[in-house]
Write a protein that holds these residues in place. Structure first.
Motif, short mmCIF file in Angstrom:
data_model
loop_
_atom_site.label_atom_id
_atom_site.label_comp_id
_atom_site.label_asym_id
_atom_site.label_seq_id
_atom_site.Cartn_x
_atom_site.Cartn_y
_atom_site.Cartn_z
N GLU A 134 -1.39 37.96 -28.63
CA GLU A 134 -1.43 37.37 -27.29
C GLU A 134 -1.02 35.90 -27.33
N ALA A 135 -1.44 35.20 -28.38
CA ALA A 135 -1.10 33.78 -28.50
C ALA A 135 0.41 33.57 -28.59
N VAL A 136 1.09 34.47 -29.26
CA VAL A 136 2.55 34.38 -29.37
C VAL A 136 3.19 34.39 -27.98
N GLU A 137 2.70 35.25 -27.10
CA GLU A 137 3.27 35.37 -25.76
C GLU A 137 2.97 34.13 -24.92
N VAL A 138 1.75 33.61 -25.02
CA VAL A 138 1.41 32.39 -24.30
C VAL A 138 2.29 31.24 -24.75
N ALA A 139 2.47 31.12 -26.06
CA ALA A 139 3.25 30.01 -26.62
C ALA A 139 4.70 30.04 -26.13
N LYS A 140 5.25 31.22 -25.95
CA LYS A 140 6.63 31.34 -25.46
C LYS A 140 6.76 30.75 -24.07
N ARG A 141 5.76 30.96 -23.23
CA ARG A 141 5.84 30.50 -21.84
C ARG A 141 5.74 28.99 -21.72
N ILE A 142 5.04 28.36 -22.64
CA ILE A 142 4.78 26.92 -22.54
C ILE A 142 5.54 26.11 -23.58
N ASN A 143 6.35 26.80 -24.37
CA ASN A 143 7.07 26.15 -25.47
C ASN A 143 6.09 25.44 -26.40
N GLY A 144 4.98 26.14 -26.68
CA GLY A 144 3.96 25.58 -27.57
C GLY A 144 4.08 26.13 -28.98
N LYS A 145 3.51 25.40 -29.92
CA LYS A 145 3.58 25.80 -31.33
C LYS A 145 2.22 25.79 -32.02
N LEU A 146 1.19 25.32 -31.32
CA LEU A 146 -0.11 25.08 -31.97
C LEU A 146 -1.22 25.83 -31.25
N VAL A 147 -1.99 26.60 -32.01
CA VAL A 147 -3.09 27.35 -31.43
C VAL A 147 -4.36 27.10 -32.24
N THR A 148 -5.44 26.74 -31.55
CA THR A 148 -6.71 26.45 -32.20
C THR A 148 -7.44 27.74 -32.55
N VAL A 149 -7.92 27.81 -33.79
CA VAL A 149 -8.69 28.96 -34.25
C VAL A 149 -10.02 28.49 -34.83
N VAL A 150 -11.10 29.09 -34.38
CA VAL A 150 -12.44 28.83 -34.91
C VAL A 150 -12.95 30.14 -35.51
N PRO A 151 -13.24 30.18 -36.82
CA PRO A 151 -13.63 31.45 -37.46
C PRO A 151 -14.94 32.04 -36.96
N GLY A 152 -15.76 31.26 -36.25
CA GLY A 152 -17.01 31.77 -35.74
C GLY A 152 -18.21 31.34 -36.58
N ASP A 153 -19.28 32.09 -36.50
CA ASP A 153 -20.54 31.70 -37.14
C ASP A 153 -20.70 32.26 -38.55
N PHE A 154 -21.66 31.69 -39.26
CA PHE A 154 -22.10 32.25 -40.54
C PHE A 154 -22.63 33.67 -40.33
N VAL A 155 -22.54 34.45 -41.39
CA VAL A 155 -23.20 35.76 -41.43
C VAL A 155 -24.29 35.64 -42.49
N ARG A 156 -25.53 35.65 -42.09
CA ARG A 156 -26.63 35.24 -42.96
C ARG A 156 -26.90 36.19 -44.12
N ASN A 157 -26.43 37.42 -44.03
CA ASN A 157 -26.75 38.37 -45.10
C ASN A 157 -25.64 38.50 -46.15
N LEU A 158 -24.68 37.56 -46.14
CA LEU A 158 -23.60 37.58 -47.12
C LEU A 158 -23.53 36.24 -47.85
#
Length: 308
Positions: A134-158
């Motif tokens: 989906e990010a690829v399609e958004v980037a095409k419309r705005i001529n963007g190249k940068l997308v922020t990614v946050v991996p999320g939270d810790f998993v306490r049992n690993l």
């Protein structure tokens, strides 16, 4: 009188009042403020929606045009992926006409609570892969190249090493989707709560090295770095070859430079001297209210940017 000309004249009047006030206390600063009005900054600071709503109106496109007239040459928009498609295209067209750059937008459909890449579970990996497409399609419309990614939270049992391996493998799969399109996902260490998996630039650096793709870099948000560990300039140097983007915010308060404890003039000079040519996102609020607060924000950037 056309609306845009009216706005420009109102701003010039406000800037004149601001300069008059400066003249009483700092004639040199007043002279600099007057001569720099509308001049491009030394670094490429990116505004966000709402930053100039009192001076330019609620429409983001009007704010973009206003920001250009003040010397800003880029934007960022965390919520871009959630805007209607036609609005994305209009923003992209406006940036192209003005010769402005698009900074980051947040990868669509993901948040800390539904993006648990550290878990290694297929359901989270599948959501992540879909969001990359989906990010690829958004980037095409705005001529963007940068997308922020946050991996999320810790998993306490690993164990942390297993979680790190899971994140690396997920990011590898994501970059295989976006890299052919010239996009870069920038991993953002955050300070918002202790449950977050990714918290420091050195941690992100290790992940980027392991992924080994030009489409995986660090989002170096100086507000979060200051809150988590400080030592902004040395830390920046340690991970510099993997930094793909910067964000700004003074601490405490997450407002414009000069409102907290961070010496942004020194930091901006350091980034400039290192040869960085990309966008620095203005991901912060405004300390003052109304038009006066927005004029003060512009003045704060002129001051922090006056390192040459």
């Amino acid at each position: 009188m056309k609306r845009r000309n009216f706005v420009q004249n109102s701003v010039l009047a406000g800037a004149s009042l601001l300069t008059t006030g400066l003249l009483k206390t700092d004639p040199a600063a007043a002279e600099t403020a007057a001569s720099d009005t509308g001049k491009p900054f030394h670094l490429n600071y990116g505004i966000h929606d709402g930053m100039f709503k009192n001076l330019a109106g609620d429409d983001f496109i009007d704010q973009i045009k206003f920001a250009y007239d003040q010397g800003f040459r880029s934007i960022e928009d965390n919520g871009m992926a959630h805007r209607p498609v036609d609005q994305q295209k209009k923003i992209g067209d406006t940036l192209a006409k003005l010769g402005m750059a698009m900074g980051v937008f947040v990868q669509p459909g993901l948040g800390n609570d539904n993006n648990l890449l550290a878990s290694g579970k297929a359901e989270h990996l599948d959501k992540f892969i879909t969001s990359c497409k989906e990010a690829v399609e958004v980037a095409k419309r705005i001529n963007g190249k940068l997308v922020t990614v946050v991996p999320g939270d810790f998993v306490r049992n690993l164990p942390i090493g297993v979680q790190t391996g899971n994140v690396i493998e997920a990011i590898k799969k994501g970059t295989s989707i976006i890299e052919p399109h010239g996009l870069v996902m920038v991993l953002e260490p955050l300070s918002d709560n202790p449950d977050l998996f990714l918290r420091t630039p050195d941690q992100a650096y290790a992940i980027c090295k392991a992924v080994g793709s030009p489409s995986c870099k660090i989002l170096y948000d100086m507000y979060h770095v200051q809150r988590n560990q400080g030592n902004i300039i040395p830390t920046l140097d340690w991970v510099y070859d993997e930094i793909g983007y910067y964000q700004i915010g003074d601490n405490p308060g997450r407002k414009e430079p000069g409102t907290g404890e961070v010496n942004y003039k020194n930091i901006f000079k350091h980034i400039y001297d290192k040869g960085y040519k990309g966008v620095l996102g203005m991901e912060h609020g405004t300390a003052g209210a109304g038009k006066e607060g927005e004029l003060a924000l512009i003045k704060a950037y002129r001051e922090a940017d006056s390192f040459i």
